[in-house]
Enzyme design. Structure first.
Site, PDB file in Angstrom:
ATOM      1  N   GLN A  92       0.827  -1.206   0.000  1.00  0.00           N
ATOM      2  CA  GLN A  92       0.000   0.000   0.000  1.00  0.00           C
ATOM      3  C   GLN A  92       0.861   1.257   0.000  1.00  0.00           C
ATOM      4  O   GLN A  92       0.333   2.356  -0.093  1.00  0.00           O
ATOM      5  CB  GLN A  92      -0.903   0.004   1.249  1.00  0.00           C
ATOM      6  CG  GLN A  92      -1.876  -1.158   1.305  1.00  0.00           C
ATOM      7  CD  GLN A  92      -2.681  -1.221   2.594  1.00  0.00           C
ATOM      8  OE1 GLN A  92      -2.845  -2.287   3.166  1.00  0.00           O
ATOM      9  NE2 GLN A  92      -3.210  -0.099   3.068  1.00  0.00           N
ATOM     10  N   ARG A 108      -8.543  -0.991   8.385  1.00  0.00           N
ATOM     11  CA  ARG A 108      -9.645  -0.132   7.978  1.00  0.00           C
ATOM     12  C   ARG A 108     -10.037   0.774   9.146  1.00  0.00           C
ATOM     13  O   ARG A 108     -11.195   0.864   9.530  1.00  0.00           O
ATOM     14  CB  ARG A 108     -10.837  -0.960   7.511  1.00  0.00           C
ATOM     15  CG  ARG A 108     -11.626  -0.221   6.456  1.00  0.00           C
ATOM     16  CD  ARG A 108     -12.609  -1.094   5.734  1.00  0.00           C
ATOM     17  NE  ARG A 108     -13.259  -0.293   4.689  1.00  0.00           N
ATOM     18  CZ  ARG A 108     -13.880  -0.807   3.659  1.00  0.00           C
ATOM     19  NH1 ARG A 108     -13.948  -2.087   3.496  1.00  0.00           N
ATOM     20  NH2 ARG A 108     -14.450  -0.023   2.765  1.00  0.00           N
ATOM     21  N   CYS A 109      -9.030   1.404   9.712  1.00  0.00           N
ATOM     22  CA  CYS A 109      -9.197   2.133  10.961  1.00  0.00           C
ATOM     23  C   CYS A 109      -8.045   3.103  11.031  1.00  0.00           C
ATOM     24  O   CYS A 109      -6.908   2.702  10.921  1.00  0.00           O
ATOM     25  CB  CYS A 109      -9.123   1.131  12.106  1.00  0.00           C
ATOM     26  SG  CYS A 109      -8.421   1.753  13.625  1.00  0.00           S
ATOM     27  N   GLU A 148     -13.018   4.229   6.052  1.00  0.00           N
ATOM     28  CA  GLU A 148     -13.005   3.401   7.255  1.00  0.00           C
ATOM     29  C   GLU A 148     -14.148   3.675   8.210  1.00  0.00           C
ATOM     30  O   GLU A 148     -14.342   2.932   9.176  1.00  0.00           O
ATOM     31  CB  GLU A 148     -11.675   3.640   7.980  1.00  0.00           C
ATOM     32  CG  GLU A 148     -10.503   3.301   7.082  1.00  0.00           C
ATOM     33  CD  GLU A 148      -9.204   3.881   7.562  1.00  0.00           C
ATOM     34  OE1 GLU A 148      -9.236   4.937   8.202  1.00  0.00           O
ATOM     35  OE2 GLU A 148      -8.169   3.294   7.288  1.00  0.00           O
TER      36      GLU A 148
END
Lengths: 782, 174, 145, 292
Positions: free
Chosen positions: A217, A364-365, A734
């Protein structure tokens, strides 16, 4: 006048540009890459969670058909690659030389002509282990006399971190009429991207250039760190992040596979492919959460919330590898006062090493916000029930009011904008809150269990402003480079990397909006360090707040220059030239105009004397502040008193992420996030037994939701633009994962509250609910 | 007929119809169909997402039925007919299922998408007018981590409608 | 996982001890034994084909006698691997003479199975390990009757 | 550790006789039917047979035939065919219920009735169905054909009464009559998973609602598929009141001896045997009374 073309700018629900290749199988993920002479890397992995390595015998493997190299930790040692730095300033083992520290850890790399030959040879490597005592519980790890995971550290204590004002908080707790507290465990979960981690590494020995196609990523950070470790000049290293099959934070990390593949390519002179199988990936890549906390909330009798405090232990596995900004060893957990106007708050966290793979990924935070939101939203609900005030009413009473924005929280964050009551009221209306409460009342009389759960979360995303945010010292700006070709077509490159978020479309929409060029004419590229501007990558919902802003600012820079060229072409003074999306015209004479395409052509053919040719711009955007998306979720569950199953009947999500670039994509992000939150709440957990055996090592054991269980999400929105973002956008990737777990748990606990149940740890397995029903004498045997 | 025993290390010559074309390749008996498709036939649109037959990323249509190609040996497909995502579109025209996924935002990272579409293909052949519940059950062997399924269901509903109104897609699918 | 059991024999504890302290004789009771190599009086190497139904694999195991207290105590350790997993069993045996003549043998086996098989099939492993260990002692007790 | 099967030799059998011959001759051989359990087990290294005998090309082993005394199901009948069959849906709701809950549609396209039964995992669904329906298993071996009762067939986990050179060719289910009804209930962590617990119930009631015969099979309730025999014998001759069902469910629960694992603790599974038995009997009764 010519027709203004449909450009699909901000707010257009245009279908995605990138889908053309995905729906036809013409995508390129790492495992799709095949180079001439390529060989395959596979690993011998440790069955033990903690064991000394007595000996490793690779002779039989080396002699096996098709084997071209066998690599051990001892081979990496002289290269200084047996350990590498983590993103949190710790270090992690690549291959062990002394001992293994978690089950399924990579022990020996075997390289062979095919994946089948590699798999066969792996079975021929003999490793003699001497088992050591195992510690998998972080609280036990911090106790005296616990087995030491990291002998180089001589302690399992990773860090102690505090935020807020301890004294002020304690004082308010003493003065409070009501205090509620709850021990909670946010279980260890795996992000479970559909594409397992992998790479193809090729070292060109003539040019001295390593090229690695990698599921990452953040390719630039990988390149810089690789260069610093290996002393290979950064310009010679090329990291390419091709199509990525989901990342969700798990692909920020560099795993041993990539390092060993790169070394293997140098050793063999051939391209080396390493791709995890799922049964390798779950047990050996980074995890999220695994956080034990005691949270307490203080209030006045009338329901005025006063103060919040949390004392917690977090599990980081064998290496502290959290991808956190360096000033935040426990991420942005200090956002934990959430949507409420509190007087004081205090949190303290101790990190522990255990015999598990590294944990603490921002799944996802935005760096531990999920745990923070869960803590406050659970406690507010418990407080409401304790006080006998409706949970919605208690929230509405204590929300930060709209007029207080920008709002400085007691933790020091400055919230950019918000209208929390607006979102909650909309959600209540949409779901028919009053009616549901009446129904619940009726059902209770009949002995039926139904629950309603609310979560009104505040997120903090867009890391981040350079004065506060860096990763390993690298500031967390967003970058965009936009070039307009003579014919008015565009190539735009970014330092982020989409893993499904749809950047190729949304960035094009931003540029379309700013320059009036149709999105079909804009090509967006990311992920290749040779071509993309330096950037920190995509995670923590940062792409729109940072790189999206950079795209807008770079476009505006281009417009500035274009305006000068337009003035030249229109033979007007620059101050008389007016911009209207897609064209410049002379003030008062709109018929006299030049389109952006005509201007682009002129930039290469007929630019003003003294002006540099070309039409392009680069921008590195340093956000002045974080953005603070928010929302209110309401969940309705029905509980089966026989089996203990809780079924989600309805789920309404009202999100506010400021101005929206593509509503289709925003909706998709919310749906996906809700489903992950649903999985977390009801079925996902990576467990370990006392011997360090992992439970949840693949998709057979670790259950992520299918289409059958997943509720039919009902989404809606409010729009409160960010005042400081160039587009008024906030980021949304998120929010739903962050906000939803508390709503599910609150709903189930709401159903069981009259029985005296105050909390259930996730996942809300039917057996846990059934056990409580039995304890309370409320279980049915039919 | 006397059975032919292929030794464990034999290179078995396989001949099959792939997306309407005759293809030939070699595989040892233990080679999984998904590896044959990806590495021997070079069709990388079919993905591998797990190793326990749970995720469905490798779904292809074999002899008219959607199967998980990671749970079939390539030798079993000998003489058969195979449809992969690369064979869905016809003469440059997207298949209604592909169209549906694009129109309805039925994908994000795209990794599960080919498998999901092949499962939908099977479902819509059996059940041209499925209810939402039937669609959800029809794709229950395919995991998606990005979309939350709601839009995938809409994509398949779109495709079903389109297929019903355009019978030219319904014959000779593979 | 801890398993235990006990047996009574007409033989005295010293007779029982001399039998079960002999690795060669004890090895005859290892279930599903494929090969055996006695390295010394305290160490043996064995290959065992263990499993349930067609779920079966070869385990390479090292047996050690870890404790010898004549007539009263014996300790064995088993260490090895198979089916991608590690196996460690420590067995302690206690012998006691009965006032009525004969003796009692009590055993406790502490079993650790780690690795892929253990992770994916917890229940299967524990029930199977128990079965195998009980089979082993059952066999010993038959021979001592 | 790439999840890849060990090498094996491969043979296609073209007839039952040929398959039996091959199984008899080849060393450490295993039948490859649908492969949906076997192949994952081979990939994970749990099983490494030296040779596979592929029976998928044997003609005439894929059938549903109710023309005679019983419903005959060919061993190669795919699970998906059971799901799609109107005959099964209408007359054999227990089989239909179970088929629809096995794994997922893609696995069901290949998975076979015979394979599911012969795999004999405690978590497979069709063994419980066979036990509940008192099925007969028809096997062919070197010395000819034999018929085995389902209640004897499941010896242990992954172990049936079949010899290594025997092939299951057919399962015979007692023909449905007026007053018969069945149901399969399965509790799962998520759709397609192995059962936390599953209960198969098959009932025959007379005009007064009195139980003439009953079969109850349990999935994941022990280390192998089991029959709740005590509950069965207690039910025969009784009117199926709520109290009677309660008692029967308790008896079924007492028969069970589940393992604690990631699907739940043993005591929960035991309790669920009771809950699901009650519900399955009730549904089976409703179907039996509702005519066929």
């Amino acid at each position: 006048m010519t027709e203004v073309p449909v450009i699909h700018g901000m707010g257009s629900a245009v279908k995605r540009k990138e889908d053309v290749r995905f729906i036809q199988g013409r995508d390129t993920y790492v495992d799709d890459i095949s180079l001439p002479g390529m060989v395959y890397l596979d690993f011998v992995r440790s069955p033990y969670a903690h064991a000394r390595i007595r000996s490793i015998s690779t002779e039989r493997a080396k002699g096996a058909p098709g084997v071209v190299a066998v690599i051990t930790g001892k081979d990496l040692q002289p290269l200084g690659l047996d350990w590498i730095p983590t993103l949190s300033g710790d270090k992690m083992m690549v291959l062990p030389t002394e001992k293994v520290v978690f089950q399924m850890q990579e022990v020996v790399g075997v390289v062979a002509e095919s994946r089948y030959a590699a798999a066969d040879a792996v079975k021929l490597v003999e490793v003699d282990y001497e088992p050591l005592p195992v510690v998998t519980d972080p609280k036990k790890a911090l106790e005296e006399g616990s087995p030491i995971v990291r002998e180089d550290k001589r302690t399992n204590h990773v860090f102690h971190w505090e935020a807020g004002d301890r004294e002020a908080t304690d004082r308010l707790f003493e003065q409070a009429d009501v205090v509620v507290g709850q021990d909670m465990y946010y279980q260890r979960i795996h992000v479970s991207y559909m594409e397992p981690c992998g790479c193809v590494a090729y070292y060109d020995s003539v040019k001295g250039t390593p090229t690695i196609w990698m599921t990452t990523q953040a390719p630039h950070v990988v390149r810089t760190v690789a260069s610093l470790i290996t002393k290979i000049p950064e310009n010679k290293i090329r990291i390419i992040s091709p199509d990525i099959g989901g990342g969700f934070g798990g692909k920020v990390y560099v795993y041993p596979g990539s390092i060993v593949a790169a070394v293997a390519s140098i050793v063999t002179g051939r391209p080396v492919k390493w791709v995890n199988d799922r049964s390798d990936d779950h047990p050996s890549t980074a995890f999220a959460r695994d956080f034990h906390m005691r949270a307490e909330l203080a209030a006045k009798r009338d329901g005025t919330l006063l103060a919040f405090r949390v004392k917690a232990v977090s599990d980081h596995g064998a290496f502290f590898g959290d991808a956190n900004p360096s000033k935040f060893p426990f991420g942005l957990f200090s956002i934990c006062t959430g949507s409420y106007d509190l007087k004081a708050a205090f949190v303290e966290v101790d990190g522990a090493y255990t015999n598990k793979p590294q944990g603490g990924i921002a799944y996802r935070c935005s760096f531990r916000v999920t745990e923070a939101v869960y803590a406050i939203e659970r406690l507010v609900d418990i407080m409401a029930h304790r006080l006998g005030i409706d949970p919605a009413e208690l929230r509405l009473k204590n929300f930060i009011p709209p007029e207080k924005f920008p709002y400085r929280s007691v933790m020091g964050w400055v919230y950019d904008s918000g209208n929390y009551a607006g979102a909650l009221r909309k959600a209540m209306e949409k779901i028919g809150y009053e009616e549901l409460r009446r129904e619940q009342e009726e059902k209770r009389k009949r002995g039926e269990l139904m629950g309603i759960g609310i979560s009104s979360f505040t997120e903090i995303v867009g890391a981040g402003p350079s004065h506060t945010f860096d990763i390993l010292g690298i500031k967390m700006f967003g970058s965009a480079e936009i070039r307009i070709h003579p014919t008015g077509k565009v190539i735009a490159r970014f330092g982020t990397r989409s893993q499904g978020q749809g950047h190729e479309t949304t960035y094009a929409q931003i540029i379309a909006e700013e320059l009036g060029i149709p999105i079909e004419d804009i090509t967006v590229e990311e992920g290749d360090t040779d071509t993309a501007p330096y950037g920190l990558g995509t995670y923590a919902s940062r792409s729109t707040p940072t790189a999206g802003a950079a795209a807008a600012v770079a476009s505006r820079k281009i417009r500035e220059k274009a305006k000068k060229i337009a003035a030249h072409l229109l033979e007007a003074r620059e101050e008389d030239v007016v911009w209207e999306r897609g064209r410049f015209y002379v003030k008062g004479a709109p018929a006299k105009y030049k389109t952006i395409q005509e201007v682009a052509f002129a930039a290469y053919t007929n630019h003003p004397p003294g002006m540099e040719a070309g039409l392009e711009a680069v921008h590195y955007y340093d956000p002045p502040n974080m953005t603070f998306p928010f929302g209110s979720y309401i969940c309705v569950v029905d509980i089966d008193r026989g089996t203990g199953e809780a079924k989600v009947r309805r789920f309404v999500a009202v999100d506010d992420c400021g101005n929206i670039i593509n509503p289709l994509i925003v909706d998709g992000q919310i749906h996906g996030g809700l489903t992950m939150g649903f999985g977390t709440a009801f079925m996902e957990e990576i467990g370990y037994d006392q011997d360090g055996n992992i439970y949840g090592a693949n998709f057979m054991d670790y259950t992520i939701p299918t289409a059958v269980e997943t509720p039919k999400w009902e989404t809606d929105k409010t729009v409160t633009p960010s005042p400081h973002h160039p587009l008024g956008a906030k980021g949304v990737g998120e929010s739903a994962t962050v906000g939803s777990p508390a709503a599910f748990v609150n709903a189930v606990v709401d159903a069981l509250w009259p029985l005296g149940v105050t909390h259930i740890d996730m996942p809300l397995y039917p057996w846990k609910i059934r056990r409580l029903l039995e304890e309370k004498g409320y279980a049915l045997d039919k | 007929m006397t059975a032919l025993i292929y030794p464990a290390d034999a290179k078995v010559r396989l001949e099959l119809t792939v997306n309407g074309e005759r293809r030939v390749g070699e595989a040892e008996p233990r080679m999984l169909l998904v590896h044959f498709i990806r590495e021997v036939l070079g069709l990388t649109g079919t993905h591998v997402g797990c190793d326990t037959s749970n995720c469905g990323a490798c779904t292809v249509v074999l002899n008219g039925r959607a199967v998980k190609s990671c749970t079939v040996f390539a030798v079993q497909a000998n003489g058969g007919s195979l449809l992969t995502v690369e064979g869905l579109a016809r003469k440059g025209r997207l298949h209604p299922i592909q169209e549906g996924f694009w129109e309805k935002h039925g994908l994000q990272c795209g990794y599960c998408t080919p498998g999901m579409m092949m499962a939908a293909y099977d479902l819509l052949q059996k059940s041209p007018n499925p209810t939402e519940e039937e669609i959800r059950r029809g794709i229950s062997g395919n995991l998606c981590r990005c979309t939350g399924y709601v839009k995938i269901v809409e994509a398949i509903e779109y495709a079903a409608q389109k297929l019903r109104s355009d019978p030219s897609w319904r014959s000779g699918g593979d | 996982m801890k398993f235990e059991g006990s047996y009574q024999f007409p033989k005295s504890s010293s007779e029982v001890y001399s039998y079960i302290s002999d690795l060669r004789r004890v090895s005859e009771c290892i279930p599903d034994l494929k090969s055996l190599e006695i390295k010394s009086e305290d160490e043996a190497l064995a290959t065992v084909r263990a499993g349930i139904g067609f779920i079966r694999g070869d385990f390479n195991l090292r047996f050690n006698v870890t404790q010898r207290s004549p007539h009263t105590n014996l300790g064995y350790a088993v260490h090895g691997s198979g089916l991608g997993s590690g196996v460690d069993i420590s067995i302690t045996v206690q012998l006691e003479d009965l006032s009525t003549g004969g003796s009692t043998l009590s055993w406790v086996a502490d079993t650790k199975v780690v690795g892929r098989v253990a992770s994916m099939a917890q229940g299967m492993i524990s029930s199977q390990a128990e079965k195998i260990i009980k089979q082993f002692f059952e066999c010993l007790s038959q021979r001592l009757r | 550790m790439f999840v890849i099967p060990d090498r094996f030799s491969y043979t296609v059998a073209h007839s039952v006789e040929e398959a039996v011959e091959l199984l008899h001759t080849l060393e450490d051989s295993k039948v490859l039917a649908g492969g949906q359990s076997l192949i994952p087990f081979m990939k994970l290294g749990y099983a490494s047979p030296k040779s596979l005998v592929d029976i998928n090309r044997i003609p005439n082993l894929d059938y549903l035939d109710d023309s005679g005394e019983s419903l005959k199901i060919g061993a190669l009948t795919r699970i998906s065919r059971l799901c799609d069959s109107e005959l099964v849906a209408k007359d054999y709701p227990l089989i239909h219920d179970a088929a629809l809950q096995i794994a997922d549609p893609l696995v069901r396209n290949l998975g076979t009735f015979g394979g599911n039964v012969c795999h004999a995992d405690m978590g497979d669904d069709l063994p419980a169905v066979c036990l509940a329906m008192n099925a007969e298993m028809v096997a062919s071996g070197p010395s000819g054909q034999r018929v085995l009762a389902a209640k004897d067939f499941f010896v242990d986990r992954f172990t049936t009464l079949l010899a290594s050179d025997e092939l299951l060719t057919e399962v015979r289910i007692p023909k449905n009559r007026r007053g018969c009804g069945g149901a399969y209930l399965k509790l799962e962590r998520r759709v397609g998973d192995y059962a936390i617990v599953g209960v198969a119930a098959q009932l025959e009631v007379d005009g007064d609602g009195v139980c003439r015969s009953v079969g109850i099979g349990l999935t994941s309730a022990s280390t192998k598929p089991i029959k709740a025999s005590e509950a069965e014998s207690w039910l025969v001759g009784k009117s199926l009141s709520d109290e009677v069902l309660d008692k029967a469910s308790t008896l079924a629960m007492n028969t069970s001896n589940p393992l604690s694992d990631i699907r739940g603790p043993a005591e929960y599974k035991k309790a669920m045997v009771k809950v699901l038995t009650h519900r399955a009997l009730k549904l089976a009764y409703k179907r039996a009374r509702g005519g066929l």
